[in-house]
Design a protein around this motif. Structure first.
Motif, PDB file in Angstrom:
ATOM      1  N   HIS A 115       0.868  -1.181   0.000  1.00 50.65           N
ATOM      2  CA  HIS A 115       0.000   0.000   0.000  1.00 50.65           C
ATOM      3  C   HIS A 115       0.909   1.238   0.000  1.00 50.65           C
ATOM      4  CE1 HIS A 115      -4.303   1.425   1.063  1.00 50.65           C
ATOM      5  NE2 HIS A 115      -3.607   2.520   0.851  1.00 50.65           N
ATOM      6  N   ASN A 159      -2.428  -2.330  -3.525  1.00 48.35           N
ATOM      7  CA  ASN A 159      -3.458  -1.311  -3.419  1.00 48.35           C
ATOM      8  C   ASN A 159      -3.293  -0.282  -4.530  1.00 48.35           C
ATOM      9  OD1 ASN A 159      -5.639   0.148  -1.842  1.00 48.35           O
ATOM     10  ND2 ASN A 159      -4.084   1.763  -2.035  1.00 48.35           N
ATOM     11  N   GLU A 163      -3.558   4.810  -8.739  1.00 45.32           N
ATOM     12  CA  GLU A 163      -3.291   6.055  -8.000  1.00 45.32           C
ATOM     13  C   GLU A 163      -1.804   6.176  -7.691  1.00 45.32           C
ATOM     14  OE1 GLU A 163      -5.676   8.164  -7.779  1.00 45.32           O
ATOM     15  OE2 GLU A 163      -7.417   6.856  -8.103  1.00 45.32           O
ATOM     16  N   PRO A 285     -17.031   9.609  -8.980  1.00 47.76           N
ATOM     17  CA  PRO A 285     -16.756   9.685 -10.418  1.00 47.76           C
ATOM     18  C   PRO A 285     -15.853  10.885 -10.689  1.00 47.76           C
ATOM     19  CG  PRO A 285     -18.969  10.502  -9.945  1.00 47.76           C
ATOM     20  CD  PRO A 285     -18.356  10.132  -8.624  1.00 47.76           C
ATOM     21  N   THR A 286     -15.312  10.951 -11.900  1.00 51.91           N
ATOM     22  CA  THR A 286     -14.467  12.080 -12.297  1.00 51.91           C
ATOM     23  C   THR A 286     -15.019  12.669 -13.582  1.00 51.91           C
ATOM     24  OG1 THR A 286     -12.634  10.733 -11.488  1.00 51.91           O
ATOM     25  CG2 THR A 286     -12.051  12.764 -12.602  1.00 51.91           C
ATOM     26  N   TYR A 322     -13.352  16.893   1.745  1.00 50.68           N
ATOM     27  CA  TYR A 322     -12.217  16.835   0.840  1.00 50.68           C
ATOM     28  C   TYR A 322     -12.575  17.568  -0.462  1.00 50.68           C
ATOM     29  CZ  TYR A 322      -7.833  14.310  -0.287  1.00 50.68           C
ATOM     30  OH  TYR A 322      -6.537  13.966  -0.563  1.00 50.68           O
ATOM     31  N   TRP A 324     -14.725  16.069  -2.589  1.00 51.09           N
ATOM     32  CA  TRP A 324     -15.138  15.037  -3.539  1.00 51.09           C
ATOM     33  C   TRP A 324     -16.667  14.957  -3.566  1.00 51.09           C
ATOM     34  CZ3 TRP A 324     -11.475  10.497  -1.647  1.00 51.09           C
ATOM     35  CH2 TRP A 324     -10.144  10.919  -1.796  1.00 51.09           C
ATOM     36  N   GLU A 353     -12.563  -0.672  -0.490  1.00 54.53           N
ATOM     37  CA  GLU A 353     -12.563   0.641   0.178  1.00 54.53           C
ATOM     38  C   GLU A 353     -13.757   1.441  -0.308  1.00 54.53           C
ATOM     39  OE1 GLU A 353      -9.078   3.201  -0.147  1.00 54.53           O
ATOM     40  OE2 GLU A 353      -7.740   1.511   0.188  1.00 54.53           O
ATOM     41  N   TRP A 401      -1.904  10.844   3.578  1.00 58.70           N
ATOM     42  CA  TRP A 401      -0.905  11.122   2.544  1.00 58.70           C
ATOM     43  C   TRP A 401      -0.563  12.614   2.465  1.00 58.70           C
ATOM     44  CZ3 TRP A 401       0.943   6.535   2.239  1.00 58.70           C
ATOM     45  CH2 TRP A 401       0.127   5.417   2.232  1.00 58.70           C
ATOM     46  N   PHE A 409     -11.078  10.241   7.835  1.00 55.81           N
ATOM     47  CA  PHE A 409     -11.888   9.209   7.180  1.00 55.81           C
ATOM     48  C   PHE A 409     -12.389   8.151   8.175  1.00 55.81           C
ATOM     49  CE2 PHE A 409      -9.915  10.829   3.307  1.00 55.81           C
ATOM     50  CZ  PHE A 409     -10.833  10.549   2.299  1.00 55.81           C
TER      51      PHE A 409
HETATM   52  C1  GBH Z   1      -7.452   5.611  -1.337  1.00 56.61           C
HETATM   53  O1  GBH Z   1      -7.086   6.325  -2.478  1.00 56.61           O
HETATM   54  C2  GBH Z   1      -6.236   5.041  -0.692  1.00 56.61           C
HETATM   55  O2  GBH Z   1      -6.131   3.654  -0.956  1.00 56.61           O
HETATM   56  C3  GBH Z   1      -6.167   5.279   0.787  1.00 56.61           C
HETATM   57  O3  GBH Z   1      -4.889   5.018   1.252  1.00 56.61           O
HETATM   58  C4  GBH Z   1      -6.617   6.684   1.090  1.00 56.61           C
HETATM   59  O4  GBH Z   1      -6.429   7.032   2.438  1.00 56.61           O
HETATM   60  C5  GBH Z   1      -8.076   6.783   0.735  1.00 56.61           C
HETATM   61  O5  GBH Z   1      -8.297   6.399  -0.579  1.00 56.61           O
HETATM   62  C6  GBH Z   1      -8.661   8.179   0.915  1.00 56.61           C
HETATM   63  O6  GBH Z   1      -8.045   9.098   0.094  1.00 56.61           O
HETATM   64  O7  GBH Z   1     -11.588  14.867  -6.631  1.00 56.61           O
HETATM   65  O8  GBH Z   1     -13.742  13.934  -6.914  1.00 56.61           O
HETATM   66  O9  GBH Z   1     -12.144  13.718  -8.689  1.00 56.61           O
HETATM   67  C7  GBH Z   1      -8.165   6.977  -3.112  1.00 56.61           C
HETATM   68  C8  GBH Z   1      -7.794   7.636  -4.404  1.00 56.61           C
HETATM   69  C9  GBH Z   1      -7.944   9.637  -5.619  1.00 56.61           C
HETATM   70  C10 GBH Z   1      -9.953   8.492  -5.106  1.00 56.61           C
HETATM   71  C11 GBH Z   1      -8.697  10.904  -5.827  1.00 56.61           C
HETATM   72  C12 GBH Z   1     -10.740   9.769  -5.344  1.00 56.61           C
HETATM   73  C13 GBH Z   1     -10.547  12.027  -6.411  1.00 56.61           C
HETATM   74  C14 GBH Z   1     -11.969  12.223  -6.558  1.00 56.61           C
HETATM   75  N1  GBH Z   1      -8.625   8.784  -4.677  1.00 56.61           N
HETATM   76  N2  GBH Z   1     -10.056  10.645  -6.247  1.00 56.61           N
HETATM   77  S1  GBH Z   1     -12.397  13.790  -7.245  1.00 56.61           S
END
Ligand code: GBH
Length: 438
Positions: A115, A159, A163, A285-286, A322, A324, A353, A401, A409
């Motif tokens: 991960h 994982n 990403e 979604p994106t 966040y 999102w 997840e 991160w 979360f």
């Molecule tokens: C996961 O990544 C990881 O596995 C985990 O470690 C992390 O803590 C958790 O999610 C929460 O972040 O801005 O609406 O376009 C998730 C990867 C990348 C998914 C960004 C959502 C953006 C959505 N994410 N993506 S948006």
């Protein structure tokens, strides 16, 4: 509250929560360094300037955390094994103790072998851009499985290679901080190869229940304008099909062939090693459109001008802390779309997840978010998708991160000063959901 109601899932459905090693363990001076230790030591990389040296101190408090899992009543706990810890003297001993504690609590351990916390020593020889890292990973996977395999039945290789490629190797906003844009694709290929080699290494020590946890989500074109639909299609290739096609169909999308290392096709048989189930991490979604020729900022993420697409705001939906968007119906669409595209090549699906970041201990928004997503998942089951499990991200507020400790979360609040754990309203709600499903 009506919006918190959850329908009944098929018998044997696996309910769980997820975490990852670097985000919760701490105990950083009791293992070799990872790419994240080096990355967070550089100023300006993490929003609040924090590191995960202590994180939730789960390394020393795992007994208390397993008690939280037991009281919650989950069937399974998805955690990750820190590769640098596993390679440090005595490091596997921690996972021995954790697994024993979980088994005693009646919670199935579900380890993820990678991960994002690559041993720094491996990064220094090229990391995921180097093919040999895939072979190293398979050796490490075999060693861990050989050690824990008598007590651990269910395993996850990687994982979210998508990403880790995008954020860590294309944009450089995560460790290892490489900003290669589309030249990052060898990192994707070598992770997929690492996965396939690890599946073989796990099978070789008698493991019969293996999956992967991939990040997936529907991609919405910004408009029906051909420039927008073409950009959205490319994004869909990079996020979804670059990973699912080789794993499930044994082929790469043709459109991406020239971005992959020479000879990548010869590894497809390894990559497509049959899986017992397919893990999906779903958040949102994106919306994607044609490039705008300038840097854009999206949910705090800077996207450079040189990308062949731009990410747009999704309007008309509530947002998490966040930023999102909350779009539960996109989870149903994602899974029915997978079923359509991959047909019988799609093994049973597990949501490895799903979750959201909100402040506060009386987290009614999280309850509404999870309930709506569980209902959306049920709709996919009713539409004929074979879904076998659902894991909430995350048990604890943790090191998010590049966002540091600014995003929460967890179902359980963690005080940043005292590290005291306080179950949130969502923890009590999820416990009732689990009880009602029994
Ligand atoms: C996961 O990544 C990881 O596995 C985990 O470690 C992390 O803590 C958790 O999610 C929460 O972040 O801005 O609406 O376009 C998730 C990867 C990348 C998914 C960004 C959502 C953006 C959505 N994410 N993506 S948006």
């Amino acid at each position: 509250m009506a919006s918190a109601a959850v329908p009944r899932f098929p018998p044997g459905f696996l309910w769980g929560v997820s975490t990852s090693a670097h985000q919760i363990e701490g105990g950083a001076d009791e293992r070799a360094p990872s790419v994240w230790d080096a990355f967070t030591a550089e100023p300006g990389r993490v929003r609040d300037g924090s590191t995960a040296a202590v994180a939730c101190d789960h390394y020393h408090r795992y007994r208390e955390d397993v008690a939280l899992l037991r009281d919650l009543g989950v069937g399974a706990y998805r955690f990750s094994v820190s590769w640098p810890r596993a390679e440090s003297p005595g490091g596997l001993g921690f996972y021995d103790r954790l697994v024993d504690e979980l088994c005693a609590a009646g919670v199935r351990p579900v380890p993820t072998l990678f991960h994002w916390d690559l041993p720094l020593a491996l990064e220094e020889t090229g990391g995921w851009l180097r093919r040999a890292t895939a072979e190293e990973f398979a050796r490490y996977a075999g060693r861990v499985a050989d050690h824990l395999g008598d007590r651990v039945r269910t395993w996850i290789t990687l994982n979210e290679p998508a990403e880790h490629t995008l954020l860590g190797h294309a944009l450089g906003v995560h460790a290892p901080g490489r900003a290669l844009l589309l030249d990052a694709l060898p990192a994707a290929h070598h992770q997929l190869l690492a996965h396939g080699l690890a599946v073989r290494a796990l099978r070789a020590v008698g493991i019969t229940d293996v999956g992967i946890a991939n990040s997936h989500g529907p991609v919405w074109p910004a408009s029906q304008d051909p420039e927008d639909t073409a950009a959205a299609e490319l994004y869909d290739l990079l996020l979804n099909r670059l990973f699912a096609d080789p794993l499930l169909l044994g082929r790469y999308p043709e459109e991406l062939a020239e971005l992959l290392p020479d000879g990548a096709a010869a590894d497809l048989e390894t990559i497509a090693e049959p899986l017992d189930w397919y893990g999906v991490n779903y958040y949102a979604p994106t919306k994607v459109g044609a490039p705008r020729g300038t840097e854009t900022v999206h949910s705090g993420l800077r996207l450079p001008a040189g990308l062949p697409f731009s990410v747009r705001e999704i309007e008309g939906y509530p947002r998490t802390d966040y930023g999102w968007p909350v779009v539960p119906e996109a989870l149903t669409a994602l899974l029915t779309g997978f079923r359509e595209r991959y047909g019988d090549r799609l093994p049973p699906v597990v949501i490895t997840e799903n979750g959201c970041s909100y402040e506060g201990v009386d987290d009614q928004e999280r309850i509404a978010f999870l309930a709506a997503h569980i209902r959306a998942l049920h709709a996919a089951v009713e539409a004929g998708v074979d879904v076998r499990g659902y894991f909430v991200w995350s048990l604890l507020d943790n090191f998010e991160w590049a966002e540091g400790y600014t995003r929460r979360f967890g179902l359980v609040h963690v005080d940043r000063e005292t590290l005291e754990r306080t179950p949130k309203a969502s923890y009590a709600w999820f416990r009732e959901v689990l009880r009602a499903q029994r």
